[in-house]
Design a protein around this motif. Structure first.
Motif, PDB file in Angstrom:
ATOM      1  N   SER B 420       3.777 -16.761  -5.924  1.00  0.00           N
ATOM      2  CA  SER B 420       3.475 -16.003  -4.858  1.00  0.00           C
ATOM      3  C   SER B 420       4.609 -16.127  -3.817  1.00  0.00           C
ATOM      4  CB  SER B 420       2.178 -16.284  -4.151  1.00  0.00           C
ATOM      5  OG  SER B 420       1.944 -15.631  -2.999  1.00  0.00           O
ATOM      6  N   MET B 435       5.328  -8.207   1.502  1.00  0.00           N
ATOM      7  CA  MET B 435       3.828  -7.530   1.031  1.00  0.00           C
ATOM      8  C   MET B 435       4.518  -6.201   0.436  1.00  0.00           C
ATOM      9  SD  MET B 435       1.135  -9.069   1.639  1.00  0.00           S
ATOM     10  CE  MET B 435      -0.128  -8.141   2.127  1.00  0.00           C
ATOM     11  N   LYS B 439       3.505  -6.964  -3.376  1.00  0.00           N
ATOM     12  CA  LYS B 439       2.185  -7.197  -3.686  1.00  0.00           C
ATOM     13  C   LYS B 439       1.728  -5.737  -4.600  1.00  0.00           C
ATOM     14  CE  LYS B 439      -2.041  -9.075  -2.801  1.00  0.00           C
ATOM     15  NZ  LYS B 439      -2.322 -10.348  -3.322  1.00  0.00           N
ATOM     16  N   ASP B 440       0.710  -5.945  -5.311  1.00  0.00           N
ATOM     17  CA  ASP B 440       0.068  -4.684  -6.040  1.00  0.00           C
ATOM     18  C   ASP B 440      -0.187  -3.549  -5.205  1.00  0.00           C
ATOM     19  OD1 ASP B 440      -1.165  -3.645  -8.325  1.00  0.00           O
ATOM     20  OD2 ASP B 440      -3.077  -3.784  -7.432  1.00  0.00           O
ATOM     21  N   VAL B 442      -1.936  -1.136  -5.365  1.00  0.00           N
ATOM     22  CA  VAL B 442      -3.478  -0.942  -5.193  1.00  0.00           C
ATOM     23  C   VAL B 442      -4.196  -1.647  -4.369  1.00  0.00           C
ATOM     24  CG1 VAL B 442      -5.837  -0.594  -6.336  1.00  0.00           C
ATOM     25  CG2 VAL B 442      -3.625   0.404  -7.590  1.00  0.00           C
ATOM     26  N   ALA B 443      -3.649  -3.074  -4.375  1.00  0.00           N
ATOM     27  CA  ALA B 443      -4.159  -4.238  -3.408  1.00  0.00           C
ATOM     28  C   ALA B 443      -3.960  -3.558  -2.064  1.00  0.00           C
ATOM     29  CB  ALA B 443      -3.605  -5.466  -4.141  1.00  0.00           C
ATOM     30  N   GLU B 445      -3.542  -0.604  -0.899  1.00  0.00           N
ATOM     31  CA  GLU B 445      -4.474   0.326  -0.297  1.00  0.00           C
ATOM     32  C   GLU B 445      -5.855  -0.157  -0.146  1.00  0.00           C
ATOM     33  OE1 GLU B 445      -2.146   3.031  -3.706  1.00  0.00           O
ATOM     34  OE2 GLU B 445      -4.344   3.192  -3.924  1.00  0.00           O
ATOM     35  N   VAL B 446      -6.326  -1.092  -0.858  1.00  0.00           N
ATOM     36  CA  VAL B 446      -7.657  -1.403  -0.569  1.00  0.00           C
ATOM     37  C   VAL B 446      -7.704  -2.147   0.586  1.00  0.00           C
ATOM     38  CG1 VAL B 446      -9.348  -2.913  -1.254  1.00  0.00           C
ATOM     39  CG2 VAL B 446      -8.245  -1.697  -3.116  1.00  0.00           C
ATOM     40  N   MET B 447      -6.521  -2.897   0.999  1.00  0.00           N
ATOM     41  CA  MET B 447      -6.491  -3.660   2.321  1.00  0.00           C
ATOM     42  C   MET B 447      -6.585  -2.814   3.269  1.00  0.00           C
ATOM     43  SD  MET B 447      -3.826  -6.682   1.412  1.00  0.00           S
ATOM     44  CE  MET B 447      -4.088  -7.877   0.054  1.00  0.00           C
ATOM     45  N   LEU B 466      -0.386  -6.314   7.138  1.00  0.00           N
ATOM     46  CA  LEU B 466      -0.224  -5.050   6.353  1.00  0.00           C
ATOM     47  C   LEU B 466       1.080  -4.605   6.582  1.00  0.00           C
ATOM     48  CD1 LEU B 466      -3.701  -3.511   6.551  1.00  0.00           C
ATOM     49  CD2 LEU B 466      -2.756  -4.847   4.523  1.00  0.00           C
TER      50      LEU B 466
END
Lengths: 469, 469
Positions: B420, B435, B439-440, B442-443, B445-447, B466
């Protein structure tokens, strides 16, 4: 095209069940919840789960994830819903012994993971009665506990990474296998324990532990619960925290067990009011190496401690397992709890937790309140005492009418003693009234906001966990 | 009425700073981020924090929570914002030794909590260089790690309950002190590590642990990192997992340390290429009881193991601390890392983690890539090796121009080795580019969805964690 045809196109007709074929998915294990699902779909891969969610989302159909179906709170109740069964996704993708992780599909059965870890010289410590059927996805979705939480934590503490399919089919990749990974918000823990209401867990990175070199297991009879806590504290201090299980099995449990297993052997000649099953996991090589007299130092040490506590009257009697067979017998007596508590018709199954020093007053107050509200009810108590987690089973004397009241007595007494109305079985349908009554109202508001944000169409296991939606 | 007047009404004029008085809050500890906050407000209670948030919400003013101000990623950068300092909320509300918990205001200083736990005969194990200034709210908000994570986990694992003030001033009560509490979504872990972007942590229930009865601390010189892991694994097996700290301090670190502390005493006559500081926490009474010869069994055991490993050539040299003073000296050498890495002008401070078996190749690849990209750069490496967490400091030879590139080399090399880009310092401003890159999606987007749901006005520490908002 109907949604069922969509699903047949995705998973193959053989893996979409309706009518009679879907009947096993219409009931839950406790026998208390029945419903008529629209169909059952059994995808074989994360991609298929994603396609199922896209189809369900388009059709605005509820989707209820189903794993081992051993839940105790009705969380897989699926009226008119698509049951998404993960049973075909049962592959252990990889075991990495050096990194102490197992990477698994969420349909892997808990016992299967435990065996694979063992074969790799490690241990996946989570253990409870239903481990032969429960699957990792369900275990994660309820943040299951069991008998080794004292040493290893609950499922949350055993999970490093997740793969989750969202309501609209997007796949969330959080498959970290690292001890330290602070890359943004902790999404993993949001899906753990969410009972399939925020996403469908399809894969996970689970933490493996060093396998103890030996176990020392014993049944202990005690005067009272306070002496039990004294024993626990002393063992933890003397062994450096080696207690893996510390399970309270009082008279009410041992009697219920005997009634269910008439040929079963009691650990002691008499049934004692208070008894504990305990197990030490011996991880230090010196303590696990049999000496010239054939003695295991860790067992000799426990015998010495128990001898002293018998002399000073803290311990009434003790039996130490002398071999694997005796150890398994001790575990089996405890692990029958789920079966025997649900075997006799509708049962009120309280699953609460309180601070350790409140277990005794909680039990006393609950018993008194139940005796007043429903005199003549049968009850059986068993407890992961080391975690303050009590399973309080009641068969109310006035039948179903007494259910809601008995549950409310158990839960509100726990809350009054600084505890939680929900310890390790999840909320599902059963504990939604308690969520409404006892959970911080702002917490409920925040949960609703998160649910709406992640599942705006409310298709993921609707009507579970959150009260009144 | 201006928002400053509102804040004066809430906290009292003496506790609202502007102009020169606010200057200390305009800079961060690393000296890399400066900004002009609107003002600083120091509420004295959760109620006042709630009122501050209501006022800020009404005025649509950004609020940046500030605790010990020892963060390393610019997370308290507060241009035009209200700095909400928790420093006056520094009360340990309660220590409950039986329940193994401390209930604290979020402004409590880490060292203060450690001392209070010690006074209660227990330990709050989190430890790192800045513990004399870092406050619990900041520690929680970055999910801080440090040198004892190997045994006790990071801050997340040490927190049972939280009190959080939301963007609109509502107070979220999650102050559970229970080992098992599955009552709905896990909101606690969402706020831990969120760096004040989802809510303001005002209180917490922190887990205390049994205090080891003795410590055995040592410096070990090694041929290479592989031998270090062999040593770690052997010690864990022999002691049953008693290793609390296992800190890699190679030549580059020891030389940087010596340059910073010219009078400082090196552990060995020569600086070795590879060295480890390790500490065992001895919790079993038998191992911590000095025998008739004045020997601590746990120390004798370590000496025996090290003797064997010196004989077989795995260990080059070893020094065991013979008293508390020598132990503190060993810790001090390690805990100076934060200070010495930030003392010499703008530094690139990589904070990454990789699987344990990838630490050596990660270091090799990073060094090679940096040597090519910015030949002649100075660097210093120190690592919580037991967690695979590496702090890689670089002072690029081409000054500030080389910063982004050096950081990207460190982070992408970690990711390529299964690691990481962010281990324990948080994301703040520094790691937002990473980030975005690693970072994924989709992750992310969810955040963003969660951020919008909990802070629709984007007033809580906007622009942090973010990317691109």
């Amino acid at each position: 095209m109907s949604v069922i045809e969509d699903l047949q196109g995705i998973a193959g007709s053989a893996h979409v069940l309706t009518g009679e074929a879907a009947a096993p998915y219409a009931k839950d294990w406790t026998g208390q919840y029945e419903s008529a699902p629209l169909c059952v779909v059994k995808p074989a891969s994360t991609e298929e789960v994603s396609a199922v969610m896209r189809a369900a989302s388009a059709a605005k159909r509820p989707v209820v994830a189903s794993a081992g179906r051993t839940g105790l709170t009705g969380a897989t109740h699926a009226p008119e819903a698509i049951v998404l069964s993960l049973e075909r996704m049962n592959r252990i993708r990889e075991i990495r012994p050096e990194a102490r992780v197992a990477i698994v599909d969420s349909g892997v059965i808990l016992a299967q993971l435990r065996e694979a870890a063992d074969a790799a010289g490690l241990v996946f410590p989570l253990t409870f009665g239903a481990q032969g059927s429960a699957r990792i996805g369900g275990v994660l979705s309820t943040n299951a506990g069991g008998s080794n939480v004292l040493r290893y934590g609950n499922t949350r503490a055993l999970c490093l990474g997740l793969e989750v399919v969202l309501a609209d089919g997007r796949v969330l990749d959080l498959m970290s296998a690292l001890a330290k990974d602070n890359s943004g918000y902790d999404l993993r823990d949001l899906f753990i324990g969410a009972e399939g209401t925020l996403g469908i867990i399809t894969g996970a990175v689970m933490r493996l532990h060093t396998r103890p070199l030996a176990y020392v297991s014993a049944m202990i009879a005690l005067h009272d619960l306070g002496d039990g806590l004294a024993l626990l504290n002393r063992l933890q201090a003397e062994t450096g925290g080696a207690v893996e299980a510390f399970e309270y099995m009082p008279r009410s449990y041992m009697e219920a067990w005997q009634a269910h297993v008439p040929d079963g052997r009691q650990p002691f000649d008499d049934i004692h009011d208070h008894a504990v099953f305990l197990e030490l996991g011996v991880t230090a090589r010196r303590d696990a190496t049999v000496d010239e007299n054939g003695t295991l130092p860790a067992q000799a040490h426990l015998e010495e401690i128990l001898g002293e506590m018998i002399s000073d009257g803290t311990v009434l009697d003790a039996v130490i397992a002398q071999n694997g067979q005796q150890r398994r017998e001790m575990w089996a007596r405890r692990e029958l709890a789920g079966e025997l508590m649900t075997a006799y018709g509708p049962v009120v199954l309280g699953d609460v937790s309180v601070p350790l020093d409140q277990v005794a007053p909680f039990l006393e107050d609950t018993r008194a309140a139940l005796a007043e509200a429903a005199p003549g009810s049968r009850e059986a108590v068993v407890s992961h005492l080391g975690d303050g987690n009590v399973h309080y089973a009641v068969w109310p004397s006035d039948g179903l009418n007494g259910h809601a009241q008995a549950m409310e007595i158990i839960e509100s007494t726990a809350v009054r003693h600084g505890g939680s109305f929900s310890a390790e079985h999840g909320v599902g349908l059963t504990k939604r009234p308690a969520m409404a009554r006892h959970k911080d109202p702002v917490a409920l508001e925040v949960m609703r906001v998160l649910k709406s944000a992640l599942d705006p169409g409310n298709i993921l296991n609707p009507g579970k966990v959150l009260p009144g939606n």
